[in-house]
Scaffold this active site. Structure first.
Site, PDB file in Angstrom:
ATOM      1  N   GLY A  12      13.327 -20.871  -1.038  1.00  0.00           N
ATOM      2  CA  GLY A  12      14.171 -20.301  -2.094  1.00  0.00           C
ATOM      3  C   GLY A  12      14.826 -21.390  -2.905  1.00  0.00           C
ATOM      4  N   ALA A  13      14.710 -21.297  -4.231  1.00  0.00           N
ATOM      5  CA  ALA A  13      15.265 -22.318  -5.127  1.00  0.00           C
ATOM      6  C   ALA A  13      16.272 -21.703  -6.079  1.00  0.00           C
ATOM      7  CB  ALA A  13      14.143 -23.005  -5.888  1.00  0.00           C
ATOM      8  N   GLY A  14      17.068 -20.741  -5.576  1.00  0.00           N
ATOM      9  CA  GLY A  14      18.220 -20.264  -6.346  1.00  0.00           C
ATOM     10  C   GLY A  14      19.381 -21.209  -6.090  1.00  0.00           C
ATOM     11  N   PHE A 116      39.422 -11.744 -12.815  1.00  0.00           N
ATOM     12  CA  PHE A 116      38.301 -10.967 -12.316  1.00  0.00           C
ATOM     13  C   PHE A 116      38.836  -9.937 -11.327  1.00  0.00           C
ATOM     14  CE2 PHE A 116      33.698 -11.189 -12.667  1.00  0.00           C
ATOM     15  CZ  PHE A 116      33.546 -12.052 -13.738  1.00  0.00           C
ATOM     16  N   GLN A 241      26.531  -3.249  -3.097  1.00  0.00           N
ATOM     17  CA  GLN A 241      27.566  -3.132  -4.121  1.00  0.00           C
ATOM     18  C   GLN A 241      26.993  -2.517  -5.388  1.00  0.00           C
ATOM     19  OE1 GLN A 241      29.421  -6.762  -6.308  1.00  0.00           O
ATOM     20  NE2 GLN A 241      31.021  -5.811  -5.085  1.00  0.00           N
ATOM     21  N   HIS A 243      27.837  -2.263  -9.136  1.00  0.00           N
ATOM     22  CA  HIS A 243      28.710  -2.876 -10.143  1.00  0.00           C
ATOM     23  C   HIS A 243      29.070  -1.808 -11.166  1.00  0.00           C
ATOM     24  CE1 HIS A 243      30.167  -5.441 -13.310  1.00  0.00           C
ATOM     25  NE2 HIS A 243      30.010  -6.529 -12.573  1.00  0.00           N
ATOM     26  N   LEU A 253      23.278  -5.657 -16.607  1.00  0.00           N
ATOM     27  CA  LEU A 253      24.689  -5.926 -16.324  1.00  0.00           C
ATOM     28  C   LEU A 253      25.521  -6.294 -17.548  1.00  0.00           C
ATOM     29  CD1 LEU A 253      26.509  -6.121 -13.756  1.00  0.00           C
ATOM     30  CD2 LEU A 253      26.402  -8.567 -14.104  1.00  0.00           C
ATOM     31  N   GLU A 256      31.784  -8.298 -15.340  1.00  0.00           N
ATOM     32  CA  GLU A 256      33.187  -7.932 -15.118  1.00  0.00           C
ATOM     33  C   GLU A 256      34.122  -8.825 -15.948  1.00  0.00           C
ATOM     34  OE1 GLU A 256      34.131  -6.791 -10.970  1.00  0.00           O
ATOM     35  OE2 GLU A 256      35.604  -8.401 -11.116  1.00  0.00           O
ATOM     36  N   ARG A 287      35.306  -3.753  -7.275  1.00  0.00           N
ATOM     37  CA  ARG A 287      34.185  -3.005  -7.849  1.00  0.00           C
ATOM     38  C   ARG A 287      33.936  -1.659  -7.182  1.00  0.00           C
ATOM     39  NH1 ARG A 287      30.319  -8.311  -8.644  1.00  0.00           N
ATOM     40  NH2 ARG A 287      31.465  -9.019 -10.475  1.00  0.00           N
ATOM     41  N   HIS A 354      23.911  -3.884  -7.491  1.00  0.00           N
ATOM     42  CA  HIS A 354      24.128  -5.256  -7.942  1.00  0.00           C
ATOM     43  C   HIS A 354      23.954  -6.304  -6.852  1.00  0.00           C
ATOM     44  CE1 HIS A 354      25.745  -8.339 -10.511  1.00  0.00           C
ATOM     45  NE2 HIS A 354      26.776  -8.572  -9.723  1.00  0.00           N
ATOM     46  N   ARG A 395      31.996  -7.154  -1.961  1.00  0.00           N
ATOM     47  CA  ARG A 395      32.231  -8.519  -2.441  1.00  0.00           C
ATOM     48  C   ARG A 395      33.091  -8.505  -3.701  1.00  0.00           C
ATOM     49  NH1 ARG A 395      29.991 -11.502  -6.459  1.00  0.00           N
ATOM     50  NH2 ARG A 395      28.118 -10.269  -6.854  1.00  0.00           N
TER      51      ARG A 395
HETATM   52  C1  LIG Z   1      22.958 -10.028 -13.509  1.00  0.00           C
HETATM   53  C2  LIG Z   1      23.758 -10.674 -12.423  1.00  0.00           C
HETATM   54  C3  LIG Z   1      24.969 -11.289 -12.716  1.00  0.00           C
HETATM   55  C4  LIG Z   1      25.729 -11.881 -11.708  1.00  0.00           C
HETATM   56  N1  LIG Z   1      26.917 -12.489 -12.028  1.00  0.00           N
HETATM   57  C5  LIG Z   1      27.637 -13.114 -11.050  1.00  0.00           C
HETATM   58  C6  LIG Z   1      28.835 -13.828 -11.359  1.00  0.00           C
HETATM   59  O1  LIG Z   1      29.250 -13.946 -12.514  1.00  0.00           O
HETATM   60  N2  LIG Z   1      29.512 -14.403 -10.340  1.00  0.00           N
HETATM   61  C7  LIG Z   1      29.087 -14.325  -9.036  1.00  0.00           C
HETATM   62  O2  LIG Z   1      29.747 -14.879  -8.163  1.00  0.00           O
HETATM   63  N3  LIG Z   1      27.937 -13.678  -8.729  1.00  0.00           N
HETATM   64  C8  LIG Z   1      27.207 -13.084  -9.700  1.00  0.00           C
HETATM   65  N4  LIG Z   1      26.032 -12.443  -9.365  1.00  0.00           N
HETATM   66  C9  LIG Z   1      25.523 -12.543  -7.994  1.00  0.00           C
HETATM   67  C10 LIG Z   1      24.922 -13.913  -7.764  1.00  0.00           C
HETATM   68  O3  LIG Z   1      24.358 -14.385  -8.959  1.00  0.00           O
HETATM   69  C11 LIG Z   1      23.824 -13.885  -6.707  1.00  0.00           C
HETATM   70  O4  LIG Z   1      24.259 -13.205  -5.572  1.00  0.00           O
HETATM   71  C12 LIG Z   1      23.459 -15.315  -6.307  1.00  0.00           C
HETATM   72  O5  LIG Z   1      23.173 -16.074  -7.455  1.00  0.00           O
HETATM   73  C13 LIG Z   1      22.304 -15.351  -5.336  1.00  0.00           C
HETATM   74  O6  LIG Z   1      21.871 -16.669  -5.175  1.00  0.00           O
HETATM   75  P1  LIG Z   1      20.769 -17.045  -4.100  1.00  0.00           P
HETATM   76  O7  LIG Z   1      20.540 -18.504  -4.217  1.00  0.00           O
HETATM   77  O8  LIG Z   1      21.153 -16.490  -2.786  1.00  0.00           O
HETATM   78  O9  LIG Z   1      19.465 -16.233  -4.566  1.00  0.00           O
HETATM   79  P2  LIG Z   1      18.610 -16.245  -5.931  1.00  0.00           P
HETATM   80  O10 LIG Z   1      19.252 -16.995  -7.018  1.00  0.00           O
HETATM   81  O11 LIG Z   1      18.227 -14.841  -6.179  1.00  0.00           O
HETATM   82  O12 LIG Z   1      17.322 -17.077  -5.531  1.00  0.00           O
HETATM   83  C14 LIG Z   1      16.372 -16.610  -4.599  1.00  0.00           C
HETATM   84  C15 LIG Z   1      15.258 -17.630  -4.477  1.00  0.00           C
HETATM   85  O13 LIG Z   1      14.417 -17.252  -3.409  1.00  0.00           O
HETATM   86  C16 LIG Z   1      13.088 -17.415  -3.777  1.00  0.00           C
HETATM   87  N5  LIG Z   1      12.267 -16.474  -2.965  1.00  0.00           N
HETATM   88  C17 LIG Z   1      12.493 -15.162  -2.740  1.00  0.00           C
HETATM   89  N6  LIG Z   1      11.529 -14.655  -1.953  1.00  0.00           N
HETATM   90  C18 LIG Z   1      10.697 -15.677  -1.663  1.00  0.00           C
HETATM   91  C19 LIG Z   1       9.510 -15.808  -0.896  1.00  0.00           C
HETATM   92  N7  LIG Z   1       8.966 -14.778  -0.266  1.00  0.00           N
HETATM   93  N8  LIG Z   1       8.909 -17.011  -0.835  1.00  0.00           N
HETATM   94  C20 LIG Z   1       9.423 -18.084  -1.496  1.00  0.00           C
HETATM   95  N9  LIG Z   1      10.536 -18.023  -2.226  1.00  0.00           N
HETATM   96  C21 LIG Z   1      11.165 -16.840  -2.308  1.00  0.00           C
HETATM   97  C22 LIG Z   1      13.033 -17.165  -5.262  1.00  0.00           C
HETATM   98  O14 LIG Z   1      11.945 -17.844  -5.838  1.00  0.00           O
HETATM   99  C23 LIG Z   1      14.379 -17.749  -5.706  1.00  0.00           C
HETATM  100  O15 LIG Z   1      14.210 -19.120  -6.000  1.00  0.00           O
HETATM  101  C24 LIG Z   1      25.260 -11.850 -10.371  1.00  0.00           C
HETATM  102  C25 LIG Z   1      24.048 -11.253 -10.078  1.00  0.00           C
HETATM  103  C26 LIG Z   1      23.317 -10.642 -11.082  1.00  0.00           C
HETATM  104  C27 LIG Z   1      22.032  -9.948 -10.695  1.00  0.00           C
END
Ligand SMILES: Cc1cc2nc3c(=O)[nH]c(=O)nc-3n(C[C@H](O)[C@H](O)[C@H](O)COP(=O)(O)OP(=O)(O)OC[C@H]3O[C@@H](n4cnc5c(N)ncnc54)[C@H](O)[C@@H]3O)c2cc1C
Length: 584
Positions: A12-14, A116, A241, A243, A253, A256, A287, A354, A395
């Protein structure tokens, strides 16, 4: 089959995965495996902000932040974890600033902060400005900044690689160790095995089980599903959750931050109805409370529009300059998707799925738990796919971008330190057997069911039966539907049999994870006979601390898609706060 070897493998590269990589890479040989190109991860869609009690614009401190997080989560937050998150928040923001993140600034040049939901001064007395932000593109800025820093640290990326299976090894004492990940390369259809000492899951959420959702198409619960299929537990999955402000009928979205900057929710009569539900902080209540209030307005006949099925968010009093400067993207969303101009018109909104509060249970170092007390060696999780649990039953806004940075960092350090102290544990003899057989079955000629049809039906039943309000009857209907869909899923047909960029195949695999995550959600929700946070049972409308002040732990019994789910419970960690009535 190709084999690779790394000390630390991050899936995962989030935000969570890359924050972990920045810590792991300087300490140990690290690779990141991701189904999306890193900067397409959902973190990049986050809008409103990331909170920390910096006290840059008004008095604030980490203890108030901890209290708000615990109360916001309706008291099944693990309080030790919430305290760590609130304390480390300050450095987490400053770290990002040092990495180059362009936050909005005050006239004096400090990081600006805005209000917020649920974030308050002195234990609920008034809203406080705690969220740091970069216009309404905070997540985009975080993701780009983290990616650039990963490049700086020479992190190796395997882009468009789908993790499909986790390899575990059990020693004579019955201890479990993670040894590798089996992945599918989208471009070639080849299977790769990654042998690693430490594995970090950071695969994000599962919101796509609902039709109305703010989540990207890719949020299909893969990481949670992979771990669950190995017999490891998932925690608190009944808490999703909703939203409050999704664009009506679409779910896209509207942050907020709109209410943080002064936006007001109104019903069809123009009434500011949140004054009735949360007299002290009104539109800035958490929320779950705002979403329920909106649904009640609609159910009681005060909804707007031809079908009276939404309410409005009003920002007309903020003025065009504030909208352009602080909320440019969402102003544009309303214009593009609904043809409504927020400068002069009310915007139709309704709750949208959300975020999932539950996930893979971990301790505060990101180590994955195999039951209430024991860990899996070498296995870590962080971000939305994990459950530490800092969000409890609901959350607070801006606590997730914080969570991914604080616990992504912790998991990255712990994974590297473990890798440096441990040796490689051998992979199973034929690590790809399960995946090979699975893909062969999926690609066989026999099926007749369409993936898109099953997914549409799943999303429809979850929207209708397991959304903001639930009852035993609606949840049992959802369970029946999901189980019937799982049976149909066993007969799907994939038209593309090719090896290159077979997105048909991957969508089918993702649907399998979604079905399973939906079932865990519904089973947990049926059993939680109380209302708490994001889980509102019309048939049990009050919180029941005597019987349900505890986390749900769901286990899959057996390896078949149709295997049963067994539930157990885990105590909540309580340090300084006694559960109170949740008034705002
Ligand atoms: C529209 C929106 C607005 C938001 N705004 C806010 C905000 O303002 N403030 C706040 O605190 N939160 C906010 N959130 C929530 C927050 O953005 C997310 O909960 C958070 O960014 C999740 O980060 P993460 O790194 O866990 O996952 P993600 O950023 O979703 O990354 C997941 C990663 O996993 C990888 N992956 C998934 N499955 C596989 C697989 N099988 N094999 C290999 N790789 C895989 C994907 O490629 C991706 O790189 C928002 C969410 C949304 C949807």
């Amino acid at each position: 089959m190709q084999e690779h070897r790394y000390d630390v493998l991050i899936v995962g590269a989030g935000g969570a995965g890359m924050r972990a990589a920045i810590e792991a890479a300087p300490r140990a040989r690290t690779a990141v495996l991701t189904k999306l190109y890193p900067t397409r991860s959902h973190t990049g869609a986050a809008q409103g902000g990331m909170c920390a009690a910096l006290a840059n614009v008004e008095e604030d401190n980490w203890e108030w932040h901890t209290f708000d997080t615990v109360k916001g989560g309706d008291y099944i937050v693990d309080q030790d974890a919430a305290e760590i998150m609130a304390k480390e928040a300050i450095d987490a923001v400053l770290d990002l600033e040092k990495m180059g993140l362009p936050f909005n600034r005050t006239p004096e040049g400090r990081i600006d902060q805005r209000r917020f939901g649920g974030h308050t001064r002195d234990h609920g007395k008034a809203p406080v400005r705690r969220a740091c932000y970069a216009a309404d593109r905070t997540g985009h800025m975080i993701l780009q900044t983290l990616y650039q820093n990963c490049v700086k640290h020479d992190v190796e990326f395997f882009n468009e690689f789908y993790a499909l299976d986790l390899c575990l090894s059990e020693n004579e004492d019955g201890e479990l160790t993670a040894t590798g990940v089996v992945a599918y390369e989208l471009a070639t259809g080849e299977i790769h095995v990654f042998h690693a000492k430490s594995i970090v899951f950071a695969t994000g959420g599962s919101g796509r089980m609902y039709k109305t959702t703010s989540n990207a198409h890719t949020l299909t619960g893969d990481g949670m599903g992979i771990v669950f299929r190995k017999g490891l537990p998932l925690e608190d999955m009944e808490f999703h959750q909703f939203h409050p402000t999704g664009l009506a009928g679409l779910g896209i979205l509207i942050s907020e931050a709109v209410r943080g900057e002064g936006g007001i929710l109104r019903n069809v009569d123009g009434e500011r109805f949140m004054e009735r539900y949360a007299p002290t902080i009104k539109d800035l209540a958490p929320r779950d409370i705002v979403a329920r209030s909106m649904v009640l307005e609609v159910l009681e006949g005060r909804g707007a529009g031809p079908n009276k099925d939404y309410v409005y968010i009003d920002v007309t009093h903020l003025g065009e300059d504030v909208l352009n400067e602080k909320l440019p993207d969402i102003t544009e969303f309303a214009r593009t998707y609904l043809g409504v101009d927020p400068v002069t018109e009310y915007v139709p909104v309704f709750p949208t799925c959300h975020y999932v509060m539950g996930g893979i249970p971990t301790n505060v170092e990101g180590q994955v738990l195999r039951n209430n007390t024991e860990i899996v060696h070498g296995l870590f999780a962080a971000g939305e796919c994990a459950c530490v649990s800092v969000h409890g039953a609901n959350r607070l806004g801006t606590n997730s971008l914080l969570d991914i940075n604080v616990f992504g960092r912790r998991a990255g350090i712990a994974a590297a330190e473990y890798a440096n102290s441990a040796s490689f544990v051998p992979l199973p003899e034929a690590p790809t057997t399960m995946v090979d057989g699975w893909l062969e079955t999926l690609l066989s000629e026999h099926g007749h069911e369409r993936v898109a049809d099953i997914r549409t039906s799943l999303q429809a039943t979850m929207d209708a039966n397991a959304s903001v309000f639930r009852t035993e009857d609606t949840l049992k209907q959802a369970l029946k539907d999901v189980q019937a869909l799982k049976e149909r899923y066993a007969h799907i047909r994939i038209h593309d049999k090719g090896k290159r960029f077979n997105s048909d195949l991957l969508e089918a695999i993702e649907l399998g994870f979604l079905l399973e995550m939906a079932e865990v959600t519904v089973v947990g929700a049926i059993n939680r006979k109380e209302s708490r946070g994001g889980h509102a049972r019309e048939d049990y409308p009050t919180r029941d601390d005597v019987n349900f002040m505890r986390h749900t732990m769901a286990y899959k019994k057996g390896t078949d898609l149709l295997s049963d789910i067994e539930l157990d419970y885990k105590p909540v960690v309580q340090t300084r706060y006694e559960p109170m009535e949740r008034k705002y």
